[in-house]
Design a protein around this motif. Sequence first.
Motif, PDB file in Angstrom:
ATOM      1  N   LEU A   1      15.419  22.294  -0.278  1.00  0.00           N
ATOM      2  CA  LEU A   1      14.745  22.030  -1.554  1.00  0.00           C
ATOM      3  C   LEU A   1      13.735  20.901  -1.404  1.00  0.00           C
ATOM      4  O   LEU A   1      14.022  19.887  -0.769  1.00  0.00           O
ATOM      5  CB  LEU A   1      15.763  21.637  -2.634  1.00  0.00           C
ATOM      6  CG  LEU A   1      16.849  22.656  -2.960  1.00  0.00           C
ATOM      7  CD1 LEU A   1      17.878  22.038  -3.900  1.00  0.00           C
ATOM      8  CD2 LEU A   1      16.246  23.908  -3.556  1.00  0.00           C
TER       9      LEU A   1
ATOM     10  N   TYR B   1      12.497  16.742  -6.121  1.00  0.00           N
ATOM     11  CA  TYR B   1      12.198  17.160  -7.484  1.00  0.00           C
ATOM     12  C   TYR B   1      10.957  16.452  -8.008  1.00  0.00           C
ATOM     13  O   TYR B   1      10.816  15.232  -7.883  1.00  0.00           O
ATOM     14  CB  TYR B   1      13.379  16.900  -8.437  1.00  0.00           C
ATOM     15  CG  TYR B   1      12.990  17.265  -9.843  1.00  0.00           C
ATOM     16  CD1 TYR B   1      12.860  18.599 -10.207  1.00  0.00           C
ATOM     17  CD2 TYR B   1      12.673  16.289 -10.773  1.00  0.00           C
ATOM     18  CE1 TYR B   1      12.436  18.953 -11.475  1.00  0.00           C
ATOM     19  CE2 TYR B   1      12.249  16.630 -12.040  1.00  0.00           C
ATOM     20  CZ  TYR B   1      12.131  17.963 -12.384  1.00  0.00           C
ATOM     21  OH  TYR B   1      11.693  18.307 -13.639  1.00  0.00           O
TER      22      TYR B   1
ATOM     23  N   PRO C   1       8.170  26.761  -9.644  1.00  0.00           N
ATOM     24  CA  PRO C   1       9.121  26.204  -8.678  1.00  0.00           C
ATOM     25  C   PRO C   1       9.010  26.878  -7.309  1.00  0.00           C
ATOM     26  O   PRO C   1       8.628  28.041  -7.205  1.00  0.00           O
ATOM     27  CB  PRO C   1      10.486  26.479  -9.314  1.00  0.00           C
ATOM     28  CG  PRO C   1      10.249  27.624 -10.239  1.00  0.00           C
ATOM     29  CD  PRO C   1       8.825  27.514 -10.705  1.00  0.00           C
TER      30      PRO C   1
ATOM     31  N   VAL D   1      13.985  26.748  -4.826  1.00  0.00           N
ATOM     32  CA  VAL D   1      14.499  26.318  -6.135  1.00  0.00           C
ATOM     33  C   VAL D   1      14.869  27.542  -6.969  1.00  0.00           C
ATOM     34  O   VAL D   1      15.942  27.585  -7.577  1.00  0.00           O
ATOM     35  CB  VAL D   1      13.465  25.439  -6.875  1.00  0.00           C
ATOM     36  CG1 VAL D   1      13.924  25.131  -8.290  1.00  0.00           C
ATOM     37  CG2 VAL D   1      13.195  24.162  -6.088  1.00  0.00           C
TER      38      VAL D   1
ATOM     39  N   HIS E   1      16.892  19.809  -9.803  1.00  0.00           N
ATOM     40  CA  HIS E   1      16.112  21.050  -9.734  1.00  0.00           C
ATOM     41  C   HIS E   1      16.714  22.136 -10.617  1.00  0.00           C
ATOM     42  O   HIS E   1      15.998  22.804 -11.377  1.00  0.00           O
ATOM     43  CB  HIS E   1      16.039  21.570  -8.296  1.00  0.00           C
ATOM     44  CG  HIS E   1      14.871  21.058  -7.528  1.00  0.00           C
ATOM     45  ND1 HIS E   1      13.573  21.321  -7.877  1.00  0.00           N
ATOM     46  CD2 HIS E   1      14.814  20.311  -6.394  1.00  0.00           C
ATOM     47  CE1 HIS E   1      12.754  20.759  -7.005  1.00  0.00           C
ATOM     48  NE2 HIS E   1      13.479  20.130  -6.097  1.00  0.00           N
TER      49      HIS E   1
END
Length: 182
Positions: A44, A47, A55, A59, A93
Amino acid sequence: MAEFKIAVVVGSLRRDSFNRRLASALPALGPKDFVFKQLEIGDLPLYNQDDDAQPAASVARLKSEIAASQGVIFVTPEYNRSVPGVLKNAIDHASRPYGKSAWAGKPAGVIGVSVGAIGTSLAQQHLRNVLAYLDMPTLGQPEAFIQAKEGLFDASGALGAESAGFVQKWVDAYAAWVRRHA
């Protein structure tokens, strides 16, 4: 027979982490109608609210896997008396954008291993505060603050005999929690 899909989020990226080993041991202790899946969080991006409208694929995948689950187990180490940044990043996220949280209503369980005598008690307490805000009913008892010491895992990597009994009671309580809330 209905199947309960349980998302397992490990708050450690280390390949041979105690917490990843614990997470890998959970399926053998679960009821036959429970399927455990460890979710990937190491890929990921950090954020950034600017990315909420578009996204990253990682995500979207995470949110989809959480949405498809009937419960979530967080297996967390304790870093500096709190949860690791990678775990908080994943939580952030999947909870955004505001009003579109994948976590809401999912029955949660929190467990963890640390070399310290108090296990992951403070990390778990911080995490429970976050989960309350996210509207995740979280198993309160039994608590499982596990200290990594000789005998926790056997030579094959499975939980040792004494540890397995303790963790089995926690898994049984979590399974009952999911059945009540899912």
